[in-house]
Design a protein around this motif. Structure first.
Motif, PDB file in Angstrom:
ATOM      1  N   ARG A 254       0.073  -2.937   9.315  1.00 22.92           N
ATOM      2  CA  ARG A 254      -0.967  -3.820  10.117  1.00 22.92           C
ATOM      3  C   ARG A 254      -0.389  -4.837  10.781  1.00 22.92           C
ATOM      4  N   GLU A 255       0.186  -6.087   9.686  1.00 25.71           N
ATOM      5  CA  GLU A 255       0.625  -7.338  10.193  1.00 25.71           C
ATOM      6  C   GLU A 255       1.726  -7.059  11.166  1.00 25.71           C
ATOM      7  N   ASP A 256       2.532  -6.008  10.782  1.00 30.50           N
ATOM      8  CA  ASP A 256       3.637  -5.863  11.889  1.00 30.50           C
ATOM      9  C   ASP A 256       3.088  -5.598  13.436  1.00 30.50           C
ATOM     10  N   ARG A 257       2.281  -4.690  13.410  1.00 31.92           N
ATOM     11  CA  ARG A 257       1.530  -4.457  14.445  1.00 31.92           C
ATOM     12  C   ARG A 257       0.803  -5.195  15.358  1.00 31.92           C
TER      13      ARG A 257
ATOM     14  N   HIS B 286      -0.706   5.356  13.883  1.00 28.88           N
ATOM     15  CA  HIS B 286      -1.815   4.189  13.130  1.00 28.88           C
ATOM     16  C   HIS B 286      -1.131   4.008  11.802  1.00 28.88           C
ATOM     17  N   PRO B 287      -1.093   2.465  11.713  1.00 26.03           N
ATOM     18  CA  PRO B 287      -0.713   1.989  10.430  1.00 26.03           C
ATOM     19  C   PRO B 287      -1.343   3.211   8.761  1.00 26.03           C
ATOM     20  N   ASN B 288      -2.506   3.717   9.011  1.00 29.46           N
ATOM     21  CA  ASN B 288      -2.895   4.213   8.023  1.00 29.46           C
ATOM     22  C   ASN B 288      -2.278   5.642   7.798  1.00 29.46           C
TER      23      ASN B 288
ATOM     24  N   SER C 163       0.770   6.328   9.285  1.00 26.01           N
ATOM     25  CA  SER C 163       2.253   5.891   8.655  1.00 26.01           C
ATOM     26  C   SER C 163       2.352   5.754   7.262  1.00 26.01           C
ATOM     27  N   ALA C 164       1.395   5.141   6.668  1.00 30.59           N
ATOM     28  CA  ALA C 164       1.439   4.669   5.102  1.00 30.59           C
ATOM     29  C   ALA C 164       1.029   5.903   4.442  1.00 30.59           C
ATOM     30  N   ASP C 165       0.189   6.714   4.932  1.00 32.06           N
ATOM     31  CA  ASP C 165      -0.145   8.186   4.196  1.00 32.06           C
ATOM     32  C   ASP C 165       1.085   8.899   4.460  1.00 32.06           C
ATOM     33  N   ILE C 166       1.894   9.002   5.189  1.00 32.62           N
ATOM     34  CA  ILE C 166       3.295   9.810   5.562  1.00 32.62           C
ATOM     35  C   ILE C 166       4.144   9.262   4.240  1.00 32.62           C
ATOM     36  N   PHE C 167       4.221   7.787   4.336  1.00 32.75           N
ATOM     37  CA  PHE C 167       5.341   7.228   3.352  1.00 32.75           C
ATOM     38  C   PHE C 167       4.990   7.677   1.953  1.00 32.75           C
TER      39      PHE C 167
END
Length: 203
Positions: free
Chosen positions: A145-148, A158-160, A162-166
């Motif tokens: 989110r901060e990067d975005r 969406h960050p959410n 992406s985080a879920d995929i990671f």
């Protein structure tokens, strides 16, 4: 003020507790898929079951302390990574490698993280492991989110998401490590796999 004798007793108690926890981790590693009993643990440590309960009120508490060790080790380093002046992509990569390296170096605890060792145990333990992974995911979301918004990064995912995929990548590698009876290293060819896996997410 404690006397030298009291300090010595405390040190011995701590040493015995650490020995019990280390033995528990070793049994988890040496018996993939096996259920741990206090009898087998007492035999490994070479003490009576009653002696075990003098140090830990229950087997649940033993698992609790191994999870606490994982939390302390992972989040101490994770917080340092999050504060580094590097790209969001590099932070996510370092966090992923951190967690997988911890699992690889601690195969017994990796069974706890994968949930494999917790079948039939207190449900609270599974909840605590879930919280551990949730905290990692929250940290990754925050980084993305901060990067975005700070860097006006026009990433379509969406960050959410992406985080879920990671997290799927991290948890999947740990599960694979446990399922292979620790023969398939979670960090094997990490750099190549990460580049292939993350290049589209962090484009």
């Amino acid at each position: 003020m404690t006397s030298p004798e009291q300090e010595s007793k405390k040190s011995k108690r701590k040493s015995r507790k650490e020995q019990i926890l280390q033995s528990l981790a070793e049994i988890l590693e040496e018996s993939p898929g096996g259920k741990i009993t206090t009898a087998s643990l007492a035999k490994q440590v070479r003490v009576s079951e009653a002696a075990l309960y003098r140090h830990f009120p229950s087997k649940t508490k033993m698992f609790d302390e191994l999870i606490e060790f994982a939390e302390l080790t992972i989040f101490t380093r994770l917080n340092m990574i999050s504060s580094e002046q590097i790209s969001a992509s590099s932070k996510c990569e370092k966090i992923s490698k951190l967690v997988l390296t911890f699992a690889e170096k601690n195969p017994g605890i990796s069974r706890i993280l994968a949930g494999d060792a917790l079948w039939g145990e207190n449900e609270r333990l599974r909840f605590r492991v879930n919280q551990l992974f949730d905290r990692i995911e929250v940290q990754i979301k925050q980084i993305l989110r901060e990067d975005r918004y700070t860097n006006d990064n026009n990433v379509t995912t969406h960050p959410n998401i992406s985080a879920d995929i990671f997290m799927s990548f991290i948890e999947g590698k740990i599960a694979q490590f446990v399922r292979s009876d620790f023969s398939k290293s979670p960090t094997e060819d990490f750099d190549l796999k990460w580049k292939s896996f993350a290049q589209n997410i962090m484009a």
